[in-house]
Design a protein around this motif. Structure first.
Motif, PDB file in Angstrom:
ATOM      1  N   PRO A   1      16.602 -44.889 -20.652  1.00 48.16           N
ATOM      2  CA  PRO A   1      16.746 -43.660 -19.879  1.00 48.16           C
ATOM      3  C   PRO A   1      15.408 -43.088 -19.436  1.00 48.16           C
ATOM      4  CG  PRO A   1      16.947 -43.165 -22.208  1.00 48.16           C
ATOM      5  CD  PRO A   1      16.839 -44.669 -22.095  1.00 48.16           C
ATOM      6  N   VAL A   2      15.428 -42.376 -18.309  1.00 44.61           N
ATOM      7  CA  VAL A   2      14.254 -41.632 -17.855  1.00 44.61           C
ATOM      8  C   VAL A   2      14.672 -40.183 -17.612  1.00 44.61           C
ATOM      9  CG1 VAL A   2      13.053 -43.613 -16.875  1.00 44.61           C
ATOM     10  CG2 VAL A   2      14.643 -42.332 -15.456  1.00 44.61           C
ATOM     11  N   PHE A   3      13.722 -39.287 -17.742  1.00 43.94           N
ATOM     12  CA  PHE A   3      13.992 -37.856 -17.688  1.00 43.94           C
ATOM     13  C   PHE A   3      13.049 -37.205 -16.678  1.00 43.94           C
ATOM     14  CE2 PHE A   3      15.175 -39.654 -21.683  1.00 43.94           C
ATOM     15  CZ  PHE A   3      16.392 -39.061 -22.013  1.00 43.94           C
ATOM     16  N   ASP A   4      13.477 -36.053 -16.127  1.00 37.01           N
ATOM     17  CA  ASP A   4      12.647 -35.378 -15.133  1.00 37.01           C
ATOM     18  C   ASP A   4      12.174 -34.019 -15.629  1.00 37.01           C
ATOM     19  OD1 ASP A   4      14.822 -33.681 -14.907  1.00 37.01           O
ATOM     20  OD2 ASP A   4      15.479 -34.477 -12.970  1.00 37.01           O
ATOM     21  N   GLN A   5      11.659 -33.205 -14.715  1.00 36.95           N
ATOM     22  CA  GLN A   5      11.060 -31.931 -15.086  1.00 36.95           C
ATOM     23  C   GLN A   5      12.065 -30.933 -15.659  1.00 36.95           C
ATOM     24  OE1 GLN A   5      11.628 -32.884 -12.012  1.00 36.95           O
ATOM     25  NE2 GLN A   5      12.736 -31.215 -11.013  1.00 36.95           N
TER      26      GLN A   5
ATOM     27  N   GLN B   1      16.331 -33.064 -18.440  1.00 30.03           N
ATOM     28  CA  GLN B   1      17.614 -33.746 -18.503  1.00 30.03           C
ATOM     29  C   GLN B   1      17.479 -35.209 -18.069  1.00 30.03           C
ATOM     30  OE1 GLN B   1      20.282 -31.943 -19.744  1.00 30.03           O
ATOM     31  NE2 GLN B   1      18.665 -30.428 -20.032  1.00 30.03           N
ATOM     32  N   PHE B   2      18.492 -35.999 -18.423  1.00 23.85           N
ATOM     33  CA  PHE B   2      18.565 -37.391 -17.976  1.00 23.85           C
ATOM     34  C   PHE B   2      18.548 -37.417 -16.450  1.00 23.85           C
ATOM     35  CE2 PHE B   2      21.203 -40.846 -16.354  1.00 23.85           C
ATOM     36  CZ  PHE B   2      20.654 -41.955 -16.974  1.00 23.85           C
TER      37      PHE B   2
ATOM     38  N   ALA C   1      23.414 -43.837 -18.668  1.00 24.72           N
ATOM     39  CA  ALA C   1      23.876 -42.568 -18.097  1.00 24.72           C
ATOM     40  C   ALA C   1      24.958 -41.942 -18.976  1.00 24.72           C
ATOM     41  CB  ALA C   1      24.382 -42.778 -16.684  1.00 24.72           C
ATOM     42  N   LEU C   2      25.868 -42.761 -19.478  1.00 20.81           N
ATOM     43  CA  LEU C   2      26.931 -42.257 -20.343  1.00 20.81           C
ATOM     44  C   LEU C   2      26.387 -41.786 -21.682  1.00 20.81           C
ATOM     45  CD1 LEU C   2      29.718 -44.922 -19.662  1.00 20.81           C
ATOM     46  CD2 LEU C   2      29.511 -42.631 -18.683  1.00 20.81           C
ATOM     47  N   ALA C   3      25.363 -42.458 -22.178  1.00 25.95           N
ATOM     48  CA  ALA C   3      24.793 -42.115 -23.489  1.00 25.95           C
ATOM     49  C   ALA C   3      23.918 -40.868 -23.439  1.00 25.95           C
ATOM     50  CB  ALA C   3      23.991 -43.292 -24.037  1.00 25.95           C
TER      51      ALA C   3
END
Length: 204
Positions: free
Chosen positions: A134-138, A141-142, A75-77
């Motif tokens: 990390p995973v990203f959404d529509q 963004q993270f 999350a920080l990265a």
């Protein structure tokens, strides 16, 4: 009304992560779990324990310390820039390996950004080694992280190879299910990390 909105927002994400977590736990023999970022807080979403071992990591967190967990380091990265300042305000020590100064935390965040992988070696619990992606959404963004919590005493270079490869598969699947796309720089970091891990494996 607020609880209904929260449920509406989170249930689809749980469904979008569960299959990937089950496959991740099965492939690694360790505990797989997913988190979601809401505002400045990283919440646990769901987890899956592998039945392969009698002793396994148990995820009993509702919120994840940003500075002391692999998911928090992701999350920080890859999350909002102001998160690092938020984390630096409360560097609670959980173990001897917990980063408790800004320089130490920044170094771990930089490493996660460079490799695409968050690493927490006994920094929240003495018996646990965590790796996350990390995973990203529509929105592009993270959105959260997918992670494996391994019992530290059985963490080996071979298991690390397996976890890295399977984490990347899971992160891609969850991101796709959440309507997102993995950024090119993250894919490049993953490719380098897997290559380095393979190169470090001793010849048989």
């Amino acid at each position: 009304m607020q609880l209904a909105q929260i449920r509406e927002a989170t249930v689809p994400r749980k469904e979008g992560a569960r299959h990937a977590l089950a496959a991740l736990a099965d492939a690694t023999g360790e505990t797989a779990h997913a988190t979601v970022l809401s505002g400045q807080t990283l919440y646990g979403l769901c987890e899956c324990e592998s039945p392969r071992h009698a002793i396994r990591a148990v995820i009993d967190l509702n919120t994840f310390p940003l500075h002391a967990t692999a998911s928090g380091l992701c999350a920080l990265a890859f999350g909002p820039e102001d998160l690092l300042c938020v984390a630096a305000q409360d560097l609670e020590r959980f173990t001897a390996n917990t980063p408790t100064d800004t320089d130490g935390l920044t170094s771990l965040v930089d490493a996660a950004r460079a490799t695409g992988i968050g690493r927490a070696y006994k920094s929240y619990a003495e018996e646990t080694y965590g790796l996350s992606a990390p995973v990203f959404d529509q929105t592009g963004q993270f959105a959260g992280a997918v992670a494996v919590a391994s019992v530290a005493t059985r963490f080996t270079p071979k298991l690390e190879q397996t976890i890295l490869a399977e984490l990347i598969i899971a992160a891609r699947e969850i991101t796709r299910n959440w309507g997102g796309v993995i950024p090119a720089h993250v894919e490049a970091a993953w490719a380098h990390s897997v290559k380095q891990s393979n190169a470090m494996e001793p010849a048989s």
